[in-house]
Design an enzyme around this catalytic site. Structure first.
Site, PDB file in Angstrom:
ATOM      1  N   VAL A 287      32.280 -24.169  49.077  1.00 16.27           N
ATOM      2  CA  VAL A 287      33.237 -24.093  49.350  1.00 16.27           C
ATOM      3  C   VAL A 287      34.291 -24.082  50.207  1.00 16.27           C
ATOM      4  O   VAL A 287      35.362 -24.599  50.539  1.00 16.27           O
ATOM      5  CB  VAL A 287      33.203 -22.548  49.343  1.00 16.27           C
ATOM      6  CG1 VAL A 287      34.247 -21.726  48.706  1.00 16.27           C
ATOM      7  CG2 VAL A 287      31.989 -21.568  48.164  1.00 16.27           C
ATOM      8  N   CYS A 288      33.739 -24.498  51.556  1.00 19.02           N
ATOM      9  CA  CYS A 288      33.987 -24.947  52.778  1.00 19.02           C
ATOM     10  C   CYS A 288      34.553 -26.119  53.092  1.00 19.02           C
ATOM     11  O   CYS A 288      36.165 -25.875  53.115  1.00 19.02           O
ATOM     12  CB  CYS A 288      32.834 -25.127  53.826  1.00 19.02           C
ATOM     13  SG  CYS A 288      32.531 -23.559  53.918  1.00 19.02           S
ATOM     14  N   PRO A 289      34.396 -27.126  51.985  1.00 22.13           N
ATOM     15  CA  PRO A 289      34.994 -28.021  52.404  1.00 22.13           C
ATOM     16  C   PRO A 289      36.448 -28.298  51.406  1.00 22.13           C
ATOM     17  O   PRO A 289      37.247 -28.824  51.554  1.00 22.13           O
ATOM     18  CB  PRO A 289      34.087 -29.198  51.371  1.00 22.13           C
ATOM     19  CG  PRO A 289      33.360 -28.792  50.924  1.00 22.13           C
ATOM     20  CD  PRO A 289      32.953 -27.516  51.377  1.00 22.13           C
TER      21      PRO A 289
END
Length: 187
Positions: A46-48
């Protein structure tokens, strides 16, 4: 613990920014609006998507006088490796702070101690370093940078227009409210 109205914690850290390692401090971020975008870890899922979303809004944020600081408990070296290897992360032009000690993450009260990772926390600090907006999301819930841009505009409007407040879902140019006895029970 609530963060609204608190001053950002004191810190000194290394960041990867525009192909270089730079020092970022709590004092160096003051004087302009700042977004601190905490995320769990480099090279994840999810972070990118969140960081790319913020990168896509970065130009507008810069026009609003805002600097963005992505923060995780990874090192600044890891940030460079991720930036160099990921098309999404390669779009980032804002500083990526390495907080391997976790001091900054703890200072914003978003550390998941058992994992030594940050919650998805987004904080908007005014030019005095005072937190005006704080959002914390569970790990599986991605954030929207567009929502943060709206929050920035509202926070800046309120700061510049003493006595006025922005109602729910307010967008720049829409009517605001001036709290008074006359409005009680009429909204």
């Amino acid at each position: 613990m609530a963060q609204i109205g608190k001053t950002i914690p004191e810190f000194t850290a290394q960041a990867f920014h525009n192909g270089e390692f730079v020092e970022v401090t709590s004092e160096s971020v003051k004087g302009k609006w700042s977004i601190f975008l905490f995320y769990p870890a480099d090279f994840t899922f999810v972070c990118p998507t969140e960081l790319e979303d913020m990168a896509n809004q970065y130009e507008e944020l810069q026009q609003l006088g805002v600097e963005v600081y992505a923060v995780s408990t990874d090192t600044h070296f890891s940030h460079k490796a991720w930036h160099d290897s990921s098309e999404a992360i390669g779009k980032i032009k804002f500083p990526m702070i390495g907080d391997q000690t976790g001091n900054i993450t703890r200072g914003f009260d978003v550390m998941i101690e058992e994992d030594h990772m940050a919650h998805r926390g987004t904080f908007l600090a005014d030019p005095d370093g005072v937190i005006q907006v704080a959002h914390i999301h569970a790990g599986g819930i991605g954030r929207s940078a567009k929502d943060m841009v709206r929050n920035v505009k509202a926070a800046q409007y309120v700061r510049e227009n003493d006595g006025e407040v922005c109602p729910a879902a307010w967008e720049q140019g829409e009517a605001t409210l001036t709290p008074s006895l006359d409005l009680v029970g009429k909204i």
